[in-house]
Scaffold this motif. Structure first.
Motif, PDB file in Angstrom:
ATOM      1  N   PHE A 128      48.162  77.808  -9.035  1.00 60.84           N
ATOM      2  CA  PHE A 128      46.890  77.286  -9.538  1.00 60.84           C
ATOM      3  C   PHE A 128      45.838  77.203  -8.431  1.00 60.84           C
ATOM      4  O   PHE A 128      44.664  77.027  -8.700  1.00 60.84           O
ATOM      5  CB  PHE A 128      47.086  75.916 -10.189  1.00 60.84           C
ATOM      6  CG  PHE A 128      48.022  75.973 -11.362  1.00 60.84           C
ATOM      7  CD1 PHE A 128      47.844  76.935 -12.355  1.00 60.84           C
ATOM      8  CD2 PHE A 128      49.090  75.110 -11.476  1.00 60.84           C
ATOM      9  CE1 PHE A 128      48.715  77.022 -13.425  1.00 60.84           C
ATOM     10  CE2 PHE A 128      49.958  75.197 -12.544  1.00 60.84           C
ATOM     11  CZ  PHE A 128      49.781  76.144 -13.520  1.00 60.84           C
ATOM     12  N   ALA A 138      49.891  78.321 -18.754  1.00 62.90           N
ATOM     13  CA  ALA A 138      50.048  79.454 -17.839  1.00 62.90           C
ATOM     14  C   ALA A 138      51.338  79.320 -17.049  1.00 62.90           C
ATOM     15  O   ALA A 138      52.071  80.286 -16.840  1.00 62.90           O
ATOM     16  CB  ALA A 138      48.852  79.519 -16.891  1.00 62.90           C
ATOM     17  N   ASP A 139      51.630  78.079 -16.660  1.00 64.19           N
ATOM     18  CA  ASP A 139      52.836  77.813 -15.878  1.00 64.19           C
ATOM     19  C   ASP A 139      54.086  78.233 -16.646  1.00 64.19           C
ATOM     20  O   ASP A 139      55.052  78.711 -16.077  1.00 64.19           O
ATOM     21  CB  ASP A 139      52.884  76.311 -15.575  1.00 64.19           C
ATOM     22  CG  ASP A 139      54.016  75.952 -14.653  1.00 64.19           C
ATOM     23  OD1 ASP A 139      53.862  76.188 -13.452  1.00 64.19           O
ATOM     24  OD2 ASP A 139      55.045  75.455 -15.141  1.00 64.19           O
ATOM     25  N   PRO A 169      49.857  82.668 -11.986  1.00 58.57           N
ATOM     26  CA  PRO A 169      50.853  81.642 -12.321  1.00 58.57           C
ATOM     27  C   PRO A 169      51.843  82.083 -13.393  1.00 58.57           C
ATOM     28  O   PRO A 169      53.039  81.812 -13.271  1.00 58.57           O
ATOM     29  CB  PRO A 169      50.012  80.471 -12.836  1.00 58.57           C
ATOM     30  CG  PRO A 169      48.676  80.650 -12.235  1.00 58.57           C
ATOM     31  CD  PRO A 169      48.499  82.119 -12.047  1.00 58.57           C
ATOM     32  N   HIS A 170      51.332  82.762 -14.438  1.00 57.70           N
ATOM     33  CA  HIS A 170      52.251  83.033 -15.555  1.00 57.70           C
ATOM     34  C   HIS A 170      53.299  84.080 -15.227  1.00 57.70           C
ATOM     35  O   HIS A 170      54.222  84.276 -15.990  1.00 57.70           O
ATOM     36  CB  HIS A 170      51.461  83.375 -16.830  1.00 57.70           C
ATOM     37  CG  HIS A 170      50.803  84.721 -16.811  1.00 57.70           C
ATOM     38  ND1 HIS A 170      49.649  84.977 -16.120  1.00 57.70           N
ATOM     39  CD2 HIS A 170      51.148  85.875 -17.415  1.00 57.70           C
ATOM     40  CE1 HIS A 170      49.307  86.237 -16.303  1.00 57.70           C
ATOM     41  NE2 HIS A 170      50.202  86.801 -17.080  1.00 57.70           N
ATOM     42  N   ALA A 192      59.903  72.388 -18.784  1.00 60.22           N
ATOM     43  CA  ALA A 192      59.805  73.160 -17.549  1.00 60.22           C
ATOM     44  C   ALA A 192      61.109  73.879 -17.230  1.00 60.22           C
ATOM     45  O   ALA A 192      61.117  74.925 -16.593  1.00 60.22           O
ATOM     46  CB  ALA A 192      59.402  72.246 -16.401  1.00 60.22           C
ATOM     47  N   VAL A 195      58.387  80.082 -11.408  1.00 57.25           N
ATOM     48  CA  VAL A 195      58.489  78.673 -11.034  1.00 57.25           C
ATOM     49  C   VAL A 195      57.851  77.886 -12.169  1.00 57.25           C
ATOM     50  O   VAL A 195      56.956  78.385 -12.845  1.00 57.25           O
ATOM     51  CB  VAL A 195      57.751  78.351  -9.711  1.00 57.25           C
ATOM     52  CG1 VAL A 195      58.335  79.130  -8.570  1.00 57.25           C
ATOM     53  CG2 VAL A 195      56.269  78.629  -9.836  1.00 57.25           C
ATOM     54  N   ASN A 196      58.346  76.696 -12.405  1.00 56.52           N
ATOM     55  CA  ASN A 196      57.747  75.883 -13.452  1.00 56.52           C
ATOM     56  C   ASN A 196      57.454  74.489 -12.930  1.00 56.52           C
ATOM     57  O   ASN A 196      58.057  74.048 -11.960  1.00 56.52           O
ATOM     58  CB  ASN A 196      58.651  75.809 -14.683  1.00 56.52           C
ATOM     59  CG  ASN A 196      58.657  77.128 -15.449  1.00 56.52           C
ATOM     60  OD1 ASN A 196      59.687  77.782 -15.581  1.00 56.52           O
ATOM     61  ND2 ASN A 196      57.493  77.543 -15.911  1.00 56.52           N
ATOM     62  N   THR A 197      56.495  73.846 -13.617  1.00 54.40           N
ATOM     63  CA  THR A 197      55.974  72.591 -13.107  1.00 54.40           C
ATOM     64  C   THR A 197      56.146  71.470 -14.125  1.00 54.40           C
ATOM     65  O   THR A 197      55.953  71.681 -15.316  1.00 54.40           O
ATOM     66  CB  THR A 197      54.475  72.740 -12.782  1.00 54.40           C
ATOM     67  OG1 THR A 197      54.297  73.885 -11.962  1.00 54.40           O
ATOM     68  CG2 THR A 197      53.937  71.507 -12.059  1.00 54.40           C
ATOM     69  N   VAL A 238      56.162  82.165 -25.856  1.00 57.68           N
ATOM     70  CA  VAL A 238      55.188  83.106 -25.295  1.00 57.68           C
ATOM     71  C   VAL A 238      55.873  84.339 -24.713  1.00 57.68           C
ATOM     72  O   VAL A 238      55.230  85.357 -24.492  1.00 57.68           O
ATOM     73  CB  VAL A 238      54.289  82.447 -24.220  1.00 57.68           C
ATOM     74  CG1 VAL A 238      53.446  81.346 -24.835  1.00 57.68           C
ATOM     75  CG2 VAL A 238      55.101  81.925 -23.064  1.00 57.68           C
ATOM     76  N   LYS A 239      57.158  84.248 -24.515  1.00 54.22           N
ATOM     77  CA  LYS A 239      57.879  85.438 -24.062  1.00 54.22           C
ATOM     78  C   LYS A 239      58.324  86.283 -25.240  1.00 54.22           C
ATOM     79  O   LYS A 239      58.915  87.342 -25.065  1.00 54.22           O
ATOM     80  CB  LYS A 239      59.103  85.028 -23.248  1.00 54.22           C
ATOM     81  CG  LYS A 239      58.745  84.596 -21.849  1.00 54.22           C
ATOM     82  CD  LYS A 239      60.003  84.398 -21.038  1.00 54.22           C
ATOM     83  CE  LYS A 239      59.648  83.808 -19.694  1.00 54.22           C
ATOM     84  NZ  LYS A 239      60.475  82.638 -19.385  1.00 54.22           N
ATOM     85  N   GLY A 261      57.641  77.967 -23.644  1.00 59.36           N
ATOM     86  CA  GLY A 261      57.831  79.026 -22.645  1.00 59.36           C
ATOM     87  C   GLY A 261      58.590  80.215 -23.203  1.00 59.36           C
ATOM     88  O   GLY A 261      58.352  81.355 -22.809  1.00 59.36           O
ATOM     89  N   ARG A 292      50.440  73.141  -5.781  1.00 59.50           N
ATOM     90  CA  ARG A 292      49.650  74.033  -6.629  1.00 59.50           C
ATOM     91  C   ARG A 292      49.540  75.427  -6.026  1.00 59.50           C
ATOM     92  O   ARG A 292      49.328  76.409  -6.738  1.00 59.50           O
ATOM     93  CB  ARG A 292      48.263  73.441  -6.870  1.00 59.50           C
ATOM     94  CG  ARG A 292      48.319  72.166  -7.715  1.00 59.50           C
ATOM     95  CD  ARG A 292      46.981  71.448  -7.758  1.00 59.50           C
ATOM     96  NE  ARG A 292      45.934  72.272  -8.333  1.00 59.50           N
ATOM     97  CZ  ARG A 292      45.764  72.451  -9.651  1.00 59.50           C
ATOM     98  NH1 ARG A 292      46.566  71.834 -10.503  1.00 59.50           N
ATOM     99  NH2 ARG A 292      44.804  73.220 -10.103  1.00 59.50           N
ATOM    100  N   ASN A 317      62.716  77.714 -19.163  1.00 62.26           N
ATOM    101  CA  ASN A 317      62.549  79.085 -18.679  1.00 62.26           C
ATOM    102  C   ASN A 317      63.529  79.432 -17.561  1.00 62.26           C
ATOM    103  O   ASN A 317      63.446  80.513 -16.998  1.00 62.26           O
ATOM    104  CB  ASN A 317      61.119  79.266 -18.147  1.00 62.26           C
ATOM    105  CG  ASN A 317      60.131  79.535 -19.268  1.00 62.26           C
ATOM    106  OD1 ASN A 317      60.531  79.736 -20.411  1.00 62.26           O
ATOM    107  ND2 ASN A 317      58.861  79.533 -18.922  1.00 62.26           N
ATOM    108  N   PHE A 355      54.161  68.282 -14.849  1.00 61.94           N
ATOM    109  CA  PHE A 355      52.848  67.779 -14.437  1.00 61.94           C
ATOM    110  C   PHE A 355      52.837  66.258 -14.371  1.00 61.94           C
ATOM    111  O   PHE A 355      53.595  65.580 -15.055  1.00 61.94           O
ATOM    112  CB  PHE A 355      51.772  68.268 -15.400  1.00 61.94           C
ATOM    113  CG  PHE A 355      51.489  69.730 -15.257  1.00 61.94           C
ATOM    114  CD1 PHE A 355      50.463  70.173 -14.452  1.00 61.94           C
ATOM    115  CD2 PHE A 355      52.273  70.669 -15.913  1.00 61.94           C
ATOM    116  CE1 PHE A 355      50.215  71.528 -14.310  1.00 61.94           C
ATOM    117  CE2 PHE A 355      52.040  72.016 -15.766  1.00 61.94           C
ATOM    118  CZ  PHE A 355      51.003  72.452 -14.962  1.00 61.94           C
TER     119      PHE A 355
END
Lengths: 311, 384, 328
Positions: free
Chosen positions: C53, A217-218, C73-74, C148, C78-80, C103-104, C100, C48, C151, C82
């Motif tokens: 999240f 999702a991120d 979130p999507h 991360a 911003v990207n994380t 999915v775009k 990333g 988060r 994107n 983890f």
């Protein structure tokens, strides 16, 4: 003697020492009985089955001819026998797909959201049907699906009997009532095997870390994309494990189609009838080899499709 | 006839022809204390299912022979148990009895030691399924027809022909029979079709529904394919059939008196033997060749022919006693009307089940053997 | 300078637990911002909340001046990175990094080219075909970083990204992260419980305690001028002195902190006690002197004579080094 060493206090200490020195000995002791069981009883009977399937029945006397031949396998291709195989295969595929679709939300809920009490309730709910006799459940389904049964009554009460009648008038799968149609067989199979799909699926989903879904999702994926590209591939080993259960159980069952359905034979029923009064053990054995062959092909296809990549 | 029968079973063991008379006992000695019997469910009742039906307890007290029963579900199981040994008696059906004789698993019996032998229905005394070359291999126990069971609300009068379950038609209530009739889910049902053809297509020259040549066999299968279009589900379990008559709207089917008896109580059900006749079964109490308890075995065989036992048994199972007096002498629960209802008078119309073999009265290898009946019947039910 | 992230009285409660309790926070664009605190202090929840999240129980979060309360979130740019990297085990490194973009809906060739570019940025040029399981911890960390960054987020969130690495690798990665941030010029928000990591990397940092921010400022500010006992104790290894002791050393009757490196052995001095612990640090010794039931640590540089355990030791310090806090 110094205090650095404790004297063995008995047999337990001596045995522990022995196993410490020879770690493989313990392993061998533990694993030999089940291996023997597997090897002799399981593989042995499988080999006997395979052997029988290469014999044939003498057309004239009806006696078994213990000579190697592929004739019996050839008989499987006779239209009436091929029908049995294709019918069983189609049912197994339908039941597996339906089980997977039904099981996924349940397994997903249990793996992601159910905690503590709810989790216990989940396990109880899934396992409870397994505690009662399989036969009782099947007979219960016969009553539910009967022409004058609960489902018909409910359909009439809610004025949806047109839907039921439409389903029953479908060519091929319909019939006089749900309990005498392939739809009924399908419903009962799906009910009976559903727990075997839910449990491995739930175990697989539980092993997918939440952070994996968050990462997706991120990175901008919609829920649908996350499901397709992350959840589904990661849950695939569980789905395949569950489908092995539902698939092989359907392939081998002879009780459900005997009680619910059109009486048309499935592989299990054919085996039962052929090995019984008919005494045609070779053909029964050849029929019994079919599910094994189908499962091997299925596993090979699943492996090629990458179903086990996430193991 | 017996010679021919013998030829038919020759493949199972030629030894029969050389009269395998073993040490047949000539007098009944002291009780050995027990007798072990392989029997169909419901055949040997000691009041545990229903206190009113008990023909074991008194026998045990009088004879000093404890009765141990091993229930078998199929003829194959019976043959297998007898092959294993350890049993004295078996209540074998027509398809198993000749196999047991041919395989030398049972011994000839000395009818002189069974005083009640003279009371046995004369039609059964020399029946071909237990008498070979004039030698008796057991005492008749019970027989019954496969009747046409029907719903009396749909059929105001008993149907006169099996055609209601073989051919598509409108039933007396004006609705078609499709989906409302059943047939037996076993290859032996081919014999029912053959018997129907015996009556309606004499040009096929069928002499026995269990001895069919290729042409006759094909005609029977063709009839069964027609039947497939009107049968929703085939039956093989008595209780499922009972349920189907109650919940599935089934109104006619071949059946056993057993189901008729149970359904009659609370549903408008009756049975008949139509003009074409019926198939049926006849069971014989046979003695194991190595029986360890011959004295008790003989005592039980004598007891099994007692008219009060036969009377209760025929009521319990809805079948016909092997002893005619059981219907009339009032020593048990059976009555003359009850026997008539169970088909006592239809003996000649009934063709008792025997295993179809390749060698038959039509010649060596002239008939279609049973294993083909099995696979072809699977095909017919599967829509082939 | 605009603010990249802004918290206005943000709270996040889990039942009775106040994980984040009325936090106000502003993170300036283009800075390397650290959130420092012990576990359970609310720093990760804050992160988060930024990624989406977690949803705030109350308050408002703005990213580049836009209210993101209703943004999932999507849809946040911003990207994380983890803590456990969360690399997809069934995809190879290239597909992980390109995820990333995939999915775009970016075409395969284009996204692979971009992925290679990112892999090159983190020095993993030839690793595209490997599966995550075939990589070392440090390499996985870089893949997570590349994934991360692909994107081009306006804010990069890092959740204890170096926690799983060994010391040497961690230090190398610290430098690398820092230079990467300088080069890309995007805002980094970095969560850690390691105070030296926070001090060495961040342009500014917030110290969290019990769901609140105890102090916010530049590393030097926080190190030299902790506002509370908690900050003094958590950031660095300062001696935290109770009001009575502060007073006896010439300060007001308030809590104070005194850095170990500000204390030196001397013939005369305000602190005299017994050496109870002696720790060899390579570059010198760290002694603990116990006086009036209070442990005081001092750093003895190389060349200073090593005292014996149990021996008396007198310490002195520059009075300016005594930092008096607001707590009494």
């Amino acid at each position: 003697m110094s205090d650095a060493i404790i004297a063995p206090r008995g047999l337990a200490d001596q045995l522990t020492t022995l196993f410490w020195r020879h770690p493989r000995l313990l392993l061998a002791l533990l694993i030999t009985p089940p291996l023997l069981w597997l090897g002799v009883v399981y593989l042995g009977s499988l080999a006997a089955l395979l052997l029988q399937s290469f014999y044939s029945i003498d057309e004239f006397s009806g006696l078994i001819v213990p000579e190697f031949t592929l004739k019996t396998y050839g008989e499987l291709l006779r239209p009436s026998n091929a029908d049995v195989i294709l019918r069983t295969l189609a049912m197994a595929i339908a039941v597996t797909l339906a089980s997977a679709v039904l099981a996924f939300p349940i397994a997903y809920f249990a793996a992601r959201y159910a905690k503590g009490r709810w989790k216990a309730a989940f396990y109880l709910g899934i396992m409870l049907p397994l505690w009662s006799s399989y036969l009782v459940k099947v007979y219960a389904w016969k009553l539910i699906l009967a022409k004058e049964g609960i489902l018909t009554w409910a359909a009439q009460a809610t004025h949806t009997d047109w839907l039921l009648n439409a389903a029953l008038s479908l060519p091929g799968v319909g019939g006089n009532s749900l309990s005498t149609s392939f739809i009924g067989t399908f419903l009962t199979f799906t009910y009976a095997w559903l727990p075997f799909m839910i449990l491995p699926m739930q175990a697989a989903l539980e092993r997918v870390p939440t952070s994996m879904l968050e990462a997706s999702a991120d990175l901008g994926a919609t829920a649908r994309q996350t499901f397709r590209t992350v959840v589904l591939p990661l849950a695939m080993p569980g789905i395949v494990a569950g489908s092995i259960f539902t698939f092989s159980l359907t392939l081998g069952d002879y009780i459900i189609p005997q009680i619910i359905g059109t009486s048309a034979s499935f592989i299990g029923m054919a085996v039962y009838q052929l090995q019984g009064t008919a005494g045609n053990i070779p053909l029964a054995a050849a029929f019994a080899v079919v599910p094994i062959a189908i499962m091997l092909i299925y596993l090979a296809l699943a492996k090629r499709a990458g179903a086990f990549d996430a193991l | 006839m017996q010679k021919i029968r013998l030829m038919g079973t020759a493949i199972l063991g030629l030894a029969v022809a050389t009269s395998p008379v073993v040490a047949q006992i000539t007098a009944i000695g002291d009780s050995e204390g027990q007798v072990n019997i392989v029997a169909w469910a419901g055949y040997i009742e000691r009041g545990e299912s229903d206190p009113a039906f008990d023909w074991v307890t008194k026998f045990e007290a009088a004879s000093g022979c404890k009765v141990n029963v091993k229930t078998a579900n199929t003829s194959d199981e019976m043959v297998a148990l007898m092959n294993e040994g350890g049993f004295d008696l078996v209540t074998a059906s027509g398809d198993a009895s000749l196999r047991l004789i041919a395989g030398k698993r049972v011994q000839p019996i000395n009818v002189d030691l069974i005083p009640s032998w003279s009371t046995v229905d004369p039609r059964l005394q020399n029946a071909s399924w237990h008498t070979v070359d004039g030698v008796h291999y057991g005492t008749p126990y019970m027989w019954g027809p496969n009747v046409l069971m029907y719903n009396t609300e749909v059929f105001k009068e008993a149907p006169t022909s099996w055609n209601v379950v073989f051919e598509p038609m409108d039933l007396p209530d004006g609705k078609p029979n499709a989906g409302r009739v059943q047939a037996y889910d076993g290859p032996i049902h081919i014999a029912d079709a053959a018997q129907y053809l015996m009556f309606h297509k004499p040009e096929l020259k069928i002499t026995s529904p269990y001895e069919l040549n290729e042409e006759q066999y094909k005609a029977a299968l063709d009839l069964l394919r027609v039947q497939r279009t009107i049968v929703g589900r085939y039956w093989h379990d008595a209780f499922i059939q009972i349920d189907d008559f109650k919940n599935e709207g089934v109104v006619a089917s071949g059946s056993w008196p057993f189901q008729v008896g149970l359904l009659k109580a609370d549903t408008p059900i009756a049975s008949t033997i139509p003009q074409e006749g019926a198939t049926g079964w006849a069971d014989t109490t046979m003695m194991h060749v190595d029986s360890a308890n011959p004295n008790c075995a003989y005592k039980w065989m004598e007891h099994s022919l007692a008219s009060n036992l036969q009377s209760d048994l025929s009521v319990w199972f809805g079948a016909n006693p092997a002893v005619l007096a059981a219907c009339t002498d009032g020593r048990g629960m059976q009555t003359a009307e009850g026997c008539t209802a169970n088909g006592l008078d239809n003996f000649d119309q009934i063709r008792f089940w025997t295993t179809p073999t390749a060698n038959c009265s039509q010649g060596e290898g002239a008939c279609v053997p049973y294993y083909r009946w099995v696979s072809d019947y699977i095909g017919v039910i599967g829509g082939r | 300078m605009t603010s990249a992230v802004e918290f206005r009285a943000v709270s996040r409660h889990f039942g009775a637990t106040r994980a984040v309790d009325a936090v106000d926070l502003t993170i300036a664009e283009g800075t390397f911002f650290a959130m420092l605190g012990p576990s359970g202090s609310g720093k990760t929840t804050c992160l988060r909340l930024i990624s989406g999240f977690e949803k705030p129980t109350s308050g408002q979060i703005r990213i580049f001046a836009e209210d993101v309360s209703a943004v999932p979130p999507h849809l946040r740019n911003v990207n994380t990175v983890f803590q456990d990297y969360a690399l997809f085990p069934h995809m190879n490194v290239r597909d992980n990094v390109a995820y990333g973009l995939m999915v775009k809906g970016m075409a395969r060739a284009a996204r692979y080219a971009k992925a290679e570019e990112m892999l090159s940025l983190v020095h993993l040029d030839s690793y595209g075909d490997r599966k995550p399981a075939q990589l070392s911890g440090g390499q996985r960390q870089r893949v997570a970083l590349a994934r991360a960054l692909v994107n081009e987020p306006r804010v990069l969130l890092l959740d204890e990204p170096l926690g799983a690495l060994d010391l040497k690798l961690r230090e190398a990665m610290q430098d690398e992260l820092k230079s990467l941030q300088k080069r890309l010029g995007i805002t980094f928000v970095f969560v850690t419980h390691d105070q030296s990591e926070a001090l060495s990397m961040a342009d500014s940092l917030a110290v969290f305690n019990n769901g609140r921010i105890a102090q916010i400022g530049t590393p030097t500010d926080i190190y030299a001028h902790p506002k509370t006992r908690f900050v003094a104790d958590f950031v660095g290894s300062s001696n935290v002195l109770p009001p009575a002791l502060t007073q006896s050393l010439g300060g007001p009757a308030k809590w104070s902190s005194l850095r170990p490196e500000a204390l030196h052995p001397a013939p005369f001095g305000p602190i005299t006690g017994t050496v109870t612990v002696l720790r060899y640090l390579g570059a010198g010794n760290r002694v603990t002197v116990t006086t009036q039931g209070q442990d005081i640590a001092a750093l003895l540089p190389m060349g200073t004579p090593t005292p014996d355990i149990g021996a008396p030791l007198t310490l002195t310090f520059d009075p300016a080094a005594l930092h008096v806090m607001d707590e009494t």
